[in-house]
Scaffold this active site. Structure first.
Site, PDB file in Angstrom:
ATOM      1  N   ARG A  59      72.688  17.336  33.616  1.00 32.82           N
ATOM      2  CA  ARG A  59      73.048  16.524  32.452  1.00 32.82           C
ATOM      3  C   ARG A  59      72.963  15.051  32.851  1.00 32.82           C
ATOM      4  NH1 ARG A  59      79.353  18.554  32.487  1.00 32.82           N
ATOM      5  NH2 ARG A  59      80.093  17.196  34.156  1.00 32.82           N
ATOM      6  N   ALA A  98      61.065  70.136  -5.960  1.00 29.17           N
ATOM      7  CA  ALA A  98      59.817  69.684  -6.575  1.00 29.17           C
ATOM      8  C   ALA A  98      60.026  68.711  -7.728  1.00 29.17           C
ATOM      9  CB  ALA A  98      59.009  70.883  -7.067  1.00 29.17           C
ATOM     10  N   LYS A 104      72.116  40.140  21.648  1.00 29.69           N
ATOM     11  CA  LYS A 104      70.893  40.807  21.195  1.00 29.69           C
ATOM     12  C   LYS A 104      70.094  41.277  22.402  1.00 29.69           C
ATOM     13  CE  LYS A 104      66.991  39.238  20.631  1.00 29.69           C
ATOM     14  NZ  LYS A 104      65.633  39.378  21.299  1.00 29.69           N
ATOM     15  N   TYR A 130      63.462  32.238  23.383  1.00 23.38           N
ATOM     16  CA  TYR A 130      62.226  32.271  22.591  1.00 23.38           C
ATOM     17  C   TYR A 130      61.596  30.889  22.571  1.00 23.38           C
ATOM     18  CZ  TYR A 130      59.178  33.332  18.571  1.00 23.38           C
ATOM     19  OH  TYR A 130      58.103  33.534  17.737  1.00 23.38           O
ATOM     20  N   ASN A 182      71.745  64.965 -10.949  1.00 21.73           N
ATOM     21  CA  ASN A 182      70.629  64.701 -11.852  1.00 21.73           C
ATOM     22  C   ASN A 182      70.568  63.262 -12.330  1.00 21.73           C
ATOM     23  OD1 ASN A 182      69.524  67.390 -11.994  1.00 21.73           O
ATOM     24  ND2 ASN A 182      71.346  67.964 -13.148  1.00 21.73           N
ATOM     25  N   ARG A 229      65.950  61.358 -14.834  1.00 21.04           N
ATOM     26  CA  ARG A 229      67.245  60.779 -15.233  1.00 21.04           C
ATOM     27  C   ARG A 229      67.848  59.872 -14.166  1.00 21.04           C
ATOM     28  NH1 ARG A 229      70.681  65.816 -17.227  1.00 21.04           N
ATOM     29  NH2 ARG A 229      69.163  66.986 -15.983  1.00 21.04           N
ATOM     30  N   GLY A 238      74.019  76.747 -16.777  1.00 23.06           N
ATOM     31  CA  GLY A 238      73.818  78.122 -17.210  1.00 23.06           C
ATOM     32  C   GLY A 238      75.106  78.909 -17.076  1.00 23.06           C
ATOM     33  N   TYR A 282      75.538  32.622  22.107  1.00 26.22           N
ATOM     34  CA  TYR A 282      74.440  33.549  21.855  1.00 26.22           C
ATOM     35  C   TYR A 282      73.880  34.012  23.194  1.00 26.22           C
ATOM     36  CZ  TYR A 282      69.789  35.306  20.834  1.00 26.22           C
ATOM     37  OH  TYR A 282      68.671  36.092  20.780  1.00 26.22           O
TER      38      TYR A 282
END
Length: 463
Positions: free
Chosen positions: A436, A7, A347, A383, A224, A12, A136, A362
């Site tokens: 070409r 919680a 990709k 693309y 902490n 810090r 503690g 690619y």
């Protein structure tokens, strides 16, 4: 059962991210804790959330039940929030902080064993630190029994000198835990309800209180601030590397690699310095990984080599070579005996067994068959500014250097595309494609161009 305290805001840390969500070796601290208690056999886990409750719940998803501590009034108050869910349950409850990612399953199982064998009402996990400041102190009686825990701010001079500290991890008899919590007060320097006061209450009732002293002080780290976060990261990296070393993996320099907790590596694989292995990556046996390989969420077959390359969310077959300086983006799949060489980017594409993309190419949004050779500088033009389109290359095809394949396009089995071609139409099986301009040589024309350029330069120079 387990109650995970998560919680706190963690001021810090000086961060917009809530403390328990800071990652250690790629996983939020609280996720490490939940994985550990569930691995130790806890069938039910309750996370006490407060600051950033929605974000914590979003990250943890269905891993646990959640209870909101709307006001942070101490650890005792936090545990008490779980009473409606767990208060009537029988058995043992582990209470642990969500910022203690290094507590191991083996340690908790040993503590549970001691707790159950001695029929204790409570067992706490302790450690001895050379500098216990901030923790503690565990105060024991003449016979070594636990008498009380004193928070650092409430220690007197004698108590401050004690080196055995409370790590904040406990086992409780569940019924006795919630009965004692109802008697805890906030009569202390901080005005908070301490969970540690439960130990004193149970001790006054004549209950058995045990302490399991952990021989690994690193597990006592409660994160902490960023310094403790870095210490936890280093300790966990060492632990992960040691686990792989003992399983038969060669890590040339364990201090110079980063391996996250869920990574799986097969025996006789060699990991070279500079390597980063993240997420759910699985690497087969007899591989060579690195130097400088950055791999995230990939499945890699045996006897594969990956050097100086970045791989994300991809699948690589056996006896395949990747790099140096290759980039495999999400959705890439390489078969067995493939080669992806220097400065190649793949990709969302698959390469069949034995196919090669050796350099400077690619391949994106493509299906490449078996035994295909893709030459230097070849590109699948996927693309058009609006849509991504597929390129298909059949088995045994040859794609020459500096070829542009304008998707969508299909190259048939055994087809041959001549170097320098720009392909806009399908190439049938076993056909040869040339796309070409025909070469034209003009005798002596180079000298005319040089003379023309020289004259222009002389006219433009100031006199």
């Amino acid at each position: 059962m387990a109650i995970v305290l998560a919680a706190g805001q963690g001021k810090r840390m000086k961060s917009k991210l809530y403390k328990v969500l800071h990652p250690v070796c790629g996983k939020p601290m609280v996720s490490h804790v939940l994985d550990m208690v569930q691995g130790a056999g806890c069938e039910r886990s309750v996370v006490i959330v407060g600051h950033g409750a929605e974000k914590v719940q979003s990250v943890l998803g269905g891993q646990a039940e959640f209870v909101l501590q709307s006001e942070q009034l101490g650890t005792g108050h936090a545990v008490l929030q779980a009473k409606d869910l767990l208060g009537d349950e029988e058995g043992t409850t582990i209470v642990i902080c969500g910022d203690t990612p290094l507590v191991s399953k083996e340690t908790v199982l040993a503590m549970l064993q001691l707790h159950e064998d001695s029929a204790s009402a409570a067992t706490l996990l302790t450690a001895e630190l050379p500098d216990p400041a901030g923790y503690g102190r565990v105060i024991r009686g003449a016979q070594g029994q636990v008498e009380k825990i004193v928070e650092h701010k409430d220690c007197n001079v004698q108590e401050s000198a004690v080196r055995e500290i409370n790590t904040g991890t406990y086992c409780f008899n569940n019924r006795k835990l919630f009965e004692a919590l109802s008697r805890v007060t906030n009569n202390n320097v901080q005005g908070e309800y301490y969970l540690t006061d439960v130990i004193g209450i149970l001790q006054q009732q004549g209950e058995v209180i045990q302490a399991y002293c952990n021989d690994d002080p690193a597990e006592a780290i409660g994160v902490n601030d960023r310094v403790a976060l870095a210490e936890a990261e280093r300790s966990m990296r060492e632990r992960i590397a040691r686990r792989h070393l003992l399983a038969g993996v060669t890590i040339i320099d364990p201090a110079a690699v980063y391996i996250e907790n869920d990574v799986v590596i097969g025996a006789d694989t060699v990991i070279y310095p500079g390597t980063i292995l993240r997420g759910k990556t699985v690497i087969g046996e007899d591989c060579v990984i690195g130097p400088q390989a950055d791999i995230t969420n990939c499945i890699i077959g045996g006897q594969t080599s990956i050097k100086h390359s970045v791989l994300n969310d991809s699948k690589i077959g056996s006896s395949t070579s990747v790099g140096p300086f290759a980039y495999l983006r999400p959705g890439s799949e390489l078969g067995d005996n493939c080669k992806v060489g220097d400065f190649v980017e793949i990709k969302n594409a698959s390469l069949g067994d034995g196919s090669k993309v050796s350099h400077l190419s690619y391949v994106g949004d493509a299906i490449v068959g078996k035994d295909v050779n893709i030459g230097c500088g070849a590109i699948t033009v996927n693309y058009d500014g609006f849509n991504k389109s597929k390129t298909q290359i059949g088995d045994g095809a040859f794609i020459g250097s500096n070829v542009n394949l304008i998707a969508p396009v299909k190259i048939g089995d055994g087809a041959y595309v001549v170097a320098g071609s720009t392909i806009t139409h399908d190439v049938p099986e076993n056909d040869l494609a040339i796309a070409r301009e025909r070469q034209v040589n003009k005798p002596g024309y180079a000298e005319k161009i040089r003379n023309r350029a020289k004259a222009k330069k002389e006219r433009t120079q100031p006199s």
